[in-house]
Write a protein that holds these residues in place. Sequence first.
Motif, PDB file in Angstrom:
ATOM      1  N   MET A  36       0.852  -1.194   0.000  1.00 18.09           N
ATOM      2  CA  MET A  36       0.000   0.000   0.000  1.00 18.09           C
ATOM      3  C   MET A  36       0.889   1.246   0.000  1.00 18.09           C
ATOM      4  O   MET A  36       1.739   1.422   0.871  1.00 18.09           O
ATOM      5  N   THR A  37       0.718   2.099  -1.003  1.00 17.72           N
ATOM      6  CA  THR A  37       1.537   3.301  -1.122  1.00 17.72           C
ATOM      7  C   THR A  37       0.870   4.477  -0.429  1.00 17.72           C
ATOM      8  O   THR A  37      -0.332   4.477  -0.159  1.00 17.72           O
ATOM      9  N   ASP A  38       1.674   5.509  -0.170  1.00 17.51           N
ATOM     10  CA  ASP A  38       1.126   6.732   0.419  1.00 17.51           C
ATOM     11  C   ASP A  38       0.092   7.366  -0.506  1.00 17.51           C
ATOM     12  O   ASP A  38      -0.907   7.940  -0.046  1.00 17.51           O
TER      13      ASP A  38
ATOM     14  N   LEU B  29      -7.203  -2.195   0.988  1.00 20.65           N
ATOM     15  CA  LEU B  29      -6.072  -1.543   1.645  1.00 20.65           C
ATOM     16  C   LEU B  29      -5.731  -2.177   2.996  1.00 20.65           C
ATOM     17  O   LEU B  29      -4.884  -1.664   3.722  1.00 20.65           O
ATOM     18  N   ASP B  30      -6.400  -3.281   3.332  1.00 18.35           N
ATOM     19  CA  ASP B  30      -6.143  -4.012   4.569  1.00 18.35           C
ATOM     20  C   ASP B  30      -6.370  -3.129   5.796  1.00 18.35           C
ATOM     21  O   ASP B  30      -5.499  -2.979   6.649  1.00 18.35           O
ATOM     22  N   LEU B  31      -7.582  -2.579   5.852  1.00 20.83           N
ATOM     23  CA  LEU B  31      -8.012  -1.782   7.005  1.00 20.83           C
ATOM     24  C   LEU B  31      -9.207  -2.513   7.625  1.00 20.83           C
ATOM     25  O   LEU B  31     -10.361  -2.124   7.431  1.00 20.83           O
TER      26      LEU B  31
ATOM     27  N   ILE C  23     -12.938  -5.136  -7.014  1.00 22.56           N
ATOM     28  CA  ILE C  23     -13.299  -3.929  -7.757  1.00 22.56           C
ATOM     29  C   ILE C  23     -12.566  -2.713  -7.200  1.00 22.56           C
ATOM     30  O   ILE C  23     -11.972  -1.922  -7.942  1.00 22.56           O
ATOM     31  N   ALA C  24     -12.587  -2.576  -5.877  1.00 23.83           N
ATOM     32  CA  ALA C  24     -11.919  -1.431  -5.255  1.00 23.83           C
ATOM     33  C   ALA C  24     -10.422  -1.463  -5.525  1.00 23.83           C
ATOM     34  O   ALA C  24      -9.805  -0.432  -5.828  1.00 23.83           O
ATOM     35  N   GLY C  25      -9.829  -2.653  -5.431  1.00 18.09           N
ATOM     36  CA  GLY C  25      -8.390  -2.779  -5.651  1.00 18.09           C
ATOM     37  C   GLY C  25      -7.988  -2.418  -7.063  1.00 18.09           C
ATOM     38  O   GLY C  25      -6.977  -1.739  -7.288  1.00 18.09           O
ATOM     39  N   ILE C  26      -8.773  -2.857  -8.035  1.00 16.63           N
ATOM     40  CA  ILE C  26      -8.455  -2.578  -9.436  1.00 16.63           C
ATOM     41  C   ILE C  26      -8.604  -1.095  -9.733  1.00 16.63           C
ATOM     42  O   ILE C  26      -7.791  -0.503 -10.455  1.00 16.63           O
ATOM     43  N   ILE C  27      -9.609  -0.465  -9.168  1.00 14.76           N
ATOM     44  CA  ILE C  27      -9.788   0.979  -9.382  1.00 14.76           C
ATOM     45  C   ILE C  27      -8.618   1.752  -8.779  1.00 14.76           C
ATOM     46  O   ILE C  27      -8.120   2.712  -9.367  1.00 14.76           O
ATOM     47  N   VAL C  28      -8.163   1.317  -7.605  1.00 15.51           N
ATOM     48  CA  VAL C  28      -7.016   1.973  -6.987  1.00 15.51           C
ATOM     49  C   VAL C  28      -5.767   1.785  -7.845  1.00 15.51           C
ATOM     50  O   VAL C  28      -4.958   2.700  -8.011  1.00 15.51           O
ATOM     51  N   CYS C  29      -5.580   0.579  -8.430  1.00 16.31           N
ATOM     52  CA  CYS C  29      -4.411   0.320  -9.279  1.00 16.31           C
ATOM     53  C   CYS C  29      -4.408   1.216 -10.515  1.00 16.31           C
ATOM     54  O   CYS C  29      -3.389   1.805 -10.869  1.00 16.31           O
TER      55      CYS C  29
END
Length: 296
Positions: free
Chosen positions: A1-3, A56-58, A155-161
């Motif tokens: 996970m990046t800043d 984001l592993d929260l 879906i969320a992960g791919i959008i973030v990528c």
Amino acid sequence: MTDEMMSEFIAEATDHLTRAEEILLTFSRQPEQNDAEAINACFRSIHTIKGCSGFLDLPRTQHLSHAAEQILDALRTNALKGSAAVFDALLFSVTRLQGHVEILNGQSPSIPAEDDDCLQQLEALRQKPEEKGGKLQVSANSPNAGPLAAISTAIAGIIVCGPDEASGIVKIIEDLSRCMLSGPWSSDARPVMTRIRQLLDGLSGDGAQEVFQNIVKQLGQLETLQQNPSSVSELTSSENTVAGDVLTPMQSDQSSDALGEFISEANELLNQAEATVVGKSAFNSEEVNTVFRAFH
């Protein structure tokens, strides 16, 4: 996970929670009002936060947003009647989620170390719905919860990528494919996943942006199929039948009202996205968020 990913999540979550808070405040004052679109908008906001926080592993944020999402889903499907108590409990949870985001942003809000108080209120609503009688079938432990959570996180992960992170997208799809080896997945899920996997090679070509959008669209189809499965089967590693490259059309017995609502909402969102991108080659963060919300 990046800043950068975390900063994007903080900005997006703040926007969604502000919108949800405004909606719930209105309902808290007038719980008898009938505004299905407002409930749907609130549901989508919390659903997005749940998916992104999972990617984001929260886990704390994901757990609370999932519990709130269950109640909102019960409201929008009329499994639960709206009341001041219902909307106050949801508003309490949204306020707590805002505290989560503030902590991620380096602030020090005065909130408990755990969210048991919020979760207990939401669970009480789920256990004792006001009119329908019995327990709401939206438990986090329900069989269908695992697949839906996996799809939402993907879906969320791919959008973030984004379209430029092909390796990250491939990994997310591979993880989702492994999830499909067990659990109560819709029998229509495999053909959609086959189609998604066939699209992955296109992420390295000139049409990567279009391929990326198509992957997100197909994942949305997969989520819809899993939410309203025509049949659900236990998929195991011993099953090795190759799925056809087809998408299952909407079932004929689905409500025409629901279809009309979807068409109206989809047209509105696509018009917003089109107005944002037409004639432009560069976009600011708000414009990107507008297009993101439309496709999500």
